[in-house]
Design a protein around this motif. Structure first.
Motif, PDB file in Angstrom:
ATOM      1  N   LEU A  87      36.374  31.117  34.113  1.00 56.48           N
ATOM      2  CA  LEU A  87      35.244  31.338  35.000  1.00 56.48           C
ATOM      3  C   LEU A  87      34.479  30.053  35.284  1.00 56.48           C
ATOM      4  O   LEU A  87      33.911  29.890  36.373  1.00 56.48           O
ATOM      5  CB  LEU A  87      34.291  32.372  34.383  1.00 56.48           C
ATOM      6  N   GLU A  88      34.499  29.132  34.287  1.00 56.24           N
ATOM      7  CA  GLU A  88      33.764  27.864  34.427  1.00 56.24           C
ATOM      8  C   GLU A  88      34.581  26.727  33.809  1.00 56.24           C
ATOM      9  O   GLU A  88      35.343  26.943  32.852  1.00 56.24           O
ATOM     10  CB  GLU A  88      32.399  27.947  33.731  1.00 56.24           C
ATOM     11  N   PHE A  89      34.385  25.538  34.311  1.00 54.49           N
ATOM     12  CA  PHE A  89      34.959  24.339  33.682  1.00 54.49           C
ATOM     13  C   PHE A  89      34.191  23.117  34.176  1.00 54.49           C
ATOM     14  O   PHE A  89      33.461  23.205  35.177  1.00 54.49           O
ATOM     15  CB  PHE A  89      36.454  24.198  33.968  1.00 54.49           C
ATOM     16  N   THR A  90      34.352  22.045  33.481  1.00 55.24           N
ATOM     17  CA  THR A  90      33.689  20.787  33.875  1.00 55.24           C
ATOM     18  C   THR A  90      34.746  19.720  34.098  1.00 55.24           C
ATOM     19  O   THR A  90      35.607  19.481  33.232  1.00 55.24           O
ATOM     20  CB  THR A  90      32.712  20.304  32.786  1.00 55.24           C
ATOM     21  N   HIS A  91      34.680  19.119  35.253  1.00 55.59           N
ATOM     22  CA  HIS A  91      35.602  18.012  35.539  1.00 55.59           C
ATOM     23  C   HIS A  91      35.292  16.808  34.633  1.00 55.59           C
ATOM     24  O   HIS A  91      34.119  16.558  34.311  1.00 55.59           O
ATOM     25  CB  HIS A  91      35.454  17.550  37.003  1.00 55.59           C
ATOM     26  N   VAL A 110      31.801  23.292  37.394  1.00 58.45           N
ATOM     27  CA  VAL A 110      32.385  24.183  38.412  1.00 58.45           C
ATOM     28  C   VAL A 110      32.380  25.630  37.910  1.00 58.45           C
ATOM     29  O   VAL A 110      32.777  25.916  36.767  1.00 58.45           O
ATOM     30  CB  VAL A 110      33.816  23.744  38.764  1.00 58.45           C
ATOM     31  N   THR A 111      31.935  26.544  38.817  1.00 56.81           N
ATOM     32  CA  THR A 111      32.048  27.989  38.568  1.00 56.81           C
ATOM     33  C   THR A 111      33.090  28.546  39.534  1.00 56.81           C
ATOM     34  O   THR A 111      33.043  28.256  40.742  1.00 56.81           O
ATOM     35  CB  THR A 111      30.702  28.700  38.782  1.00 56.81           C
ATOM     36  N   ILE A 112      34.022  29.339  39.005  1.00 56.75           N
ATOM     37  CA  ILE A 112      35.088  29.906  39.836  1.00 56.75           C
ATOM     38  C   ILE A 112      34.663  31.326  40.255  1.00 56.75           C
ATOM     39  O   ILE A 112      34.325  32.165  39.408  1.00 56.75           O
ATOM     40  CB  ILE A 112      36.426  29.960  39.073  1.00 56.75           C
ATOM     41  N   ILE A 113      34.680  31.600  41.569  1.00 57.52           N
ATOM     42  CA  ILE A 113      34.288  32.896  42.109  1.00 57.52           C
ATOM     43  C   ILE A 113      35.549  33.728  42.385  1.00 57.52           C
ATOM     44  O   ILE A 113      36.451  33.278  43.112  1.00 57.52           O
ATOM     45  CB  ILE A 113      33.462  32.748  43.408  1.00 57.52           C
ATOM     46  N   TYR A 114      35.617  34.878  41.771  1.00 52.19           N
ATOM     47  CA  TYR A 114      36.750  35.787  41.972  1.00 52.19           C
ATOM     48  C   TYR A 114      36.316  36.971  42.856  1.00 52.19           C
ATOM     49  O   TYR A 114      35.198  37.494  42.723  1.00 52.19           O
ATOM     50  CB  TYR A 114      37.242  36.334  40.639  1.00 52.19           C
ATOM     51  N   GLU A 115      37.190  37.385  43.754  1.00 54.49           N
ATOM     52  CA  GLU A 115      36.938  38.564  44.592  1.00 54.49           C
ATOM     53  C   GLU A 115      38.204  39.409  44.571  1.00 54.49           C
ATOM     54  O   GLU A 115      39.274  38.955  45.032  1.00 54.49           O
ATOM     55  CB  GLU A 115      36.565  38.147  46.019  1.00 54.49           C
ATOM     56  N   GLY A 117      39.921  40.101  42.036  1.00 54.34           N
ATOM     57  CA  GLY A 117      40.907  39.501  41.137  1.00 54.34           C
ATOM     58  C   GLY A 117      41.472  38.178  41.603  1.00 54.34           C
ATOM     59  O   GLY A 117      42.228  37.527  40.871  1.00 54.34           O
ATOM     60  N   ASN A 118      41.122  37.767  42.815  1.00 52.21           N
ATOM     61  CA  ASN A 118      41.626  36.480  43.324  1.00 52.21           C
ATOM     62  C   ASN A 118      40.478  35.492  43.495  1.00 52.21           C
ATOM     63  O   ASN A 118      39.346  35.881  43.784  1.00 52.21           O
ATOM     64  CB  ASN A 118      42.329  36.680  44.674  1.00 52.21           C
ATOM     65  N   VAL A 119      40.805  34.247  43.363  1.00 52.90           N
ATOM     66  CA  VAL A 119      39.792  33.191  43.520  1.00 52.90           C
ATOM     67  C   VAL A 119      39.465  33.051  44.988  1.00 52.90           C
ATOM     68  O   VAL A 119      40.354  32.821  45.818  1.00 52.90           O
ATOM     69  CB  VAL A 119      40.286  31.843  42.961  1.00 52.90           C
ATOM     70  N   SER A 120      38.178  33.153  45.294  1.00 48.81           N
ATOM     71  CA  SER A 120      37.767  33.011  46.691  1.00 48.81           C
ATOM     72  C   SER A 120      37.012  31.716  46.951  1.00 48.81           C
ATOM     73  O   SER A 120      37.179  31.068  47.978  1.00 48.81           O
ATOM     74  CB  SER A 120      36.884  34.203  47.105  1.00 48.81           C
ATOM     75  N   HIS A 121      36.186  31.305  45.972  1.00 52.45           N
ATOM     76  CA  HIS A 121      35.382  30.097  46.167  1.00 52.45           C
ATOM     77  C   HIS A 121      35.235  29.335  44.838  1.00 52.45           C
ATOM     78  O   HIS A 121      35.455  29.888  43.748  1.00 52.45           O
ATOM     79  CB  HIS A 121      33.975  30.469  46.693  1.00 52.45           C
ATOM     80  N   PHE A 122      34.766  28.109  45.009  1.00 50.34           N
ATOM     81  CA  PHE A 122      34.375  27.281  43.861  1.00 50.34           C
ATOM     82  C   PHE A 122      32.965  26.787  44.127  1.00 50.34           C
ATOM     83  O   PHE A 122      32.658  26.297  45.230  1.00 50.34           O
ATOM     84  CB  PHE A 122      35.297  26.070  43.693  1.00 50.34           C
TER      85      PHE A 122
END
Length: 624
Positions: A87-91, A110-115, A117-122
């Motif tokens: 859901l989250e990570f840091t570069h 970075v936060t990963i946005i799922y819609e 079940g699929n990733v839609s945005h960062f």
């Protein structure tokens, strides 16, 4: 908060004026092929200098700003985290170009946005970390430099904790134990060396940790990498933490094998010098700059008839006879100025009031405060020289007689002829004038002969620049009449010459002695008409070679090696003392550093073959 709500909140945040006044910028990317920016906060211009519009109208492409060396890593980090359903990570910080063309370091959470079940945005929260990164890089550079220096040191370097476990070491230490640093860390000495040596190392570690100053010791270390051994000087010091507790011990070991070898050589030379000093037949002494004795060997004491204790209370000048003191003081000053002098002769007074002649070679020692004297008692040699002078005087009288015989005969004949013609009345003016001129010329020749012999015989000991060729010519001049009267031909061939510092008459006497030796051999062994002395002077490299050979049949091989010995002679006792060639050898070798050889050889002259002795004298070229 759901991903959709988080996305909506981020969009509202982007438009918030307060947020845009902060140093953190928000970026929302779509999860498409090009990671298209959907929106970005206005304060992006504070970080990169590009406006919000630049990114929104795609005039500025974010991925194109990432440093080429970092872009692949950044994309891989995104893919890896998506694949791991995070859901989250840091570069890891990466470089990005600003509007001025310079790269800055940025950090993005970075936060990963799922819609469904699929990733839609960062959603990225971007901040400038250039200053922090540069400080970190500088520290890493300094650490790298320090590591390079430590591993490049020619010395062994290591750190142990207080229990003796290795914490770090350099490349040279790796060679010592034959293992990599990673294999050494965490281990103790006994893992690499025998128990006795490990205990030796540990003992010195403990002493260093208990001491308030660094401690050192010397040890022989055998390297496991190639088996070679080094004699090392090791310094150990305790390592103390901020709170004052002992952390361990730091050790540095330097190879001093060359120094040890040099010290051993110095020790050997010292022992050799002491052996020479104590057992030399020559007197050896060390004096100060005022000639006071500081040390001497037994030979010096025996020569001057003093005990060592007595001699150490006196000075060298004090033991010089009064007539030689002035020149001794001048010589002492010269030694201090020029550092050395050789073959200095003077007379000394022994404890028992005996006068002895000494020959000295004197050097100023490197400390410039002491003088080394090597002294020989040459009283016996002086006696031999006096005898030789008397013999030479007899030979000179013989040469004068030969030189005078012809002019005296001319004077006698001319004067008798005048009387005879006067008695018979046939003397005219022309005959009288011619006879008087003949008598006058002969008288002038006799006078010049007297002057030549007087100049030669006078005891002039002054050294001067002397031509070897001129000295030999004068020797021929003084012996020429004697040679002619004995039907001896002397042939000269001078190709070159050399100038040396010499007492001219002394050098001439040496040549006369050799000529007379050849003359006596020719008279005794060779018939008239076959008596030759061949003289040649030629340059050989940087030296001058003077060769004097005769046709007298040579010297017997049984005795040729002894002819330079004092008192050795092949002549009848009434004719020779054996001193001439001995004196020649001593003067040429000791005073003029010439080399003199004698041997027999065949030679051809005027198409006839002859056999005789050859004296070869080699003079080294002097720098004038």
């Amino acid at each position: 908060m759901t991903n959709i709500k988080l996305l909506s909140a981020s969009l509202e945040l982007i438009e918030n004026d307060f947020f845009n006044s902060l140093a953190v910028s928000v970026v929302i990317w779509k999860n498409d092929e090009h990671y298209t920016i959907e929106t970005i906060s206005k304060n992006i211009n504070k970080i990169l200098g590009f406006s919000q519009k630049n990114f929104m109208n795609k005039k500025t492409i974010y991925s194109n700003l990432i440093h080429p060396d970092d872009l692949k890593r950044v994309l891989n980090e995104v893919k890896n985290n998506v694949n791991e359903k995070k859901l989250e990570f840091t570069h890891e910080p990466y470089r990005i170009m600003n509007s001025k063309g310079f790269y800055k370091w940025i950090k993005i959470d970075v936060t990963i946005i799922y819609e469904k079940g699929n990733v839609s945005h960062f959603i990225g929260y971007l901040s400038d970390c250039t200053s922090e990164k540069e400080i970190l890089l500088e520290k890493e550079l300094e650490k790298s430099k320090l590591s390079t220096i430590i591993h490049s040191l020619p010395d062994l370097l290591w750190i142990k904790d207080k229990n003796g476990k290795y914490l770090a070491c350099n490349k040279r230490f790796e060679d010592f134990y034959g293992a990599k640093e990673s294999q050494i860390i965490g281990k103790v000495d006994e893992d690499f060396v025998n128990k006795e040596l490990a205990e030796f190392f540990r003992e010195h570690d403990l002493k260093a940790m208990q001491s308030n100053i660094p401690l050192s010791n010397y040890e022989e270390l055998t390297f496991s990498s190639d088996g070679h051994t080094e004699y090392s000087h090791t310094i150990k010091t305790k390592v103390v933490l901020i709170d004052g507790s002992i952390y361990g011990v730091l050790g540095i070991s330097r190879d001093i094998s060359d120094i040890k070898e040099y010290q051993n050589k110095i020790l050997e030379q010292k022992e050799e010098f002491e052996t020479i000093f104590n057992f030399s037949k020559d007197g050896i002494a060390i004096v100060d700059l005022e000639s006071n004795f500081l040390n001497c060997n037994n030979s010096y004491c025996e020569m001057l008839e003093y005990s060592k204790e007595e001699l150490l209370t006196k000075s060298c000048i004090e033991l010089t006879i009064s007539e030689d003191k002035e020149k001794s003081i001048k010589t002492l000053k010269k030694i201090i100025e020029d550092s050395f002098i050789i073959n200095f002769e003077k007379r000394c007074l022994t404890k028992n009031n005996n006068i002895i002649y000494v020959n000295m070679s004197v050097s100023l020692l490197p400390d410039k405060k002491r003088i080394l004297m090597v002294t020989k008692n040459v009283s016996d040699v002086k006696f031999i020289e006096e005898q030789s002078k008397l013999i030479s005087m007899g030979e000179m009288i013989g040469n004068i007689a030969h030189q005078w015989r012809q002019p005296l005969s001319v004077i006698s004949t001319a004067s008798t002829g005048i009387l005879f013609q006067k008695e018979y009345g046939v003397l005219d003016d022309k005959i009288l004038i011619d006879s008087m001129n003949s008598i006058n010329n002969s008288a002038q020749y006799l006078s010049k002969t007297i002057d030549d012999f007087r100049n030669f015989i006078k005891n002039d000991k002054t050294e001067e620049l002397t031509s070897v060729k001129d000295a030999f010519d004068f020797a021929i001049h003084l012996t020429e009449a004697s040679l002619k009267n004995n039907y001896i031909n002397i042939i000269v061939d001078y190709e070159d010459d050399i100038i040396i510092h010499a007492i001219k008459n002394e050098l001439i006497q040496c040549f006369i002695n050799i000529i007379n030796n050849a003359k006596d051999a020719l008279i005794e062994n060779t018939k008239e008409g076959n008596r030759y002395i061949i003289v040649s002077i030629k340059k050989v490299k940087d030296a001058l070679e003077l060769s004097i050979k005769d046709s007298a049949g040579g010297i017997s091989e049984d005795i040729i090696e002894r002819i330079f010995e004092p008192y050795f002679t092949t002549k009848h006792q009434s004719l020779g003392t054996g001193l001439g060639l001995s004196i020649v050898n001593k003067i040429l070798r000791d005073k003029y550093h010439a080399n003199i050889l004698v041997y027999n050889e065949d030679f051809t002259f005027n198409n006839f073959k002859y056999y005789g002795a050859c004296f070869k004298i080699t003079f080294n070229k002097e720098v004038l």
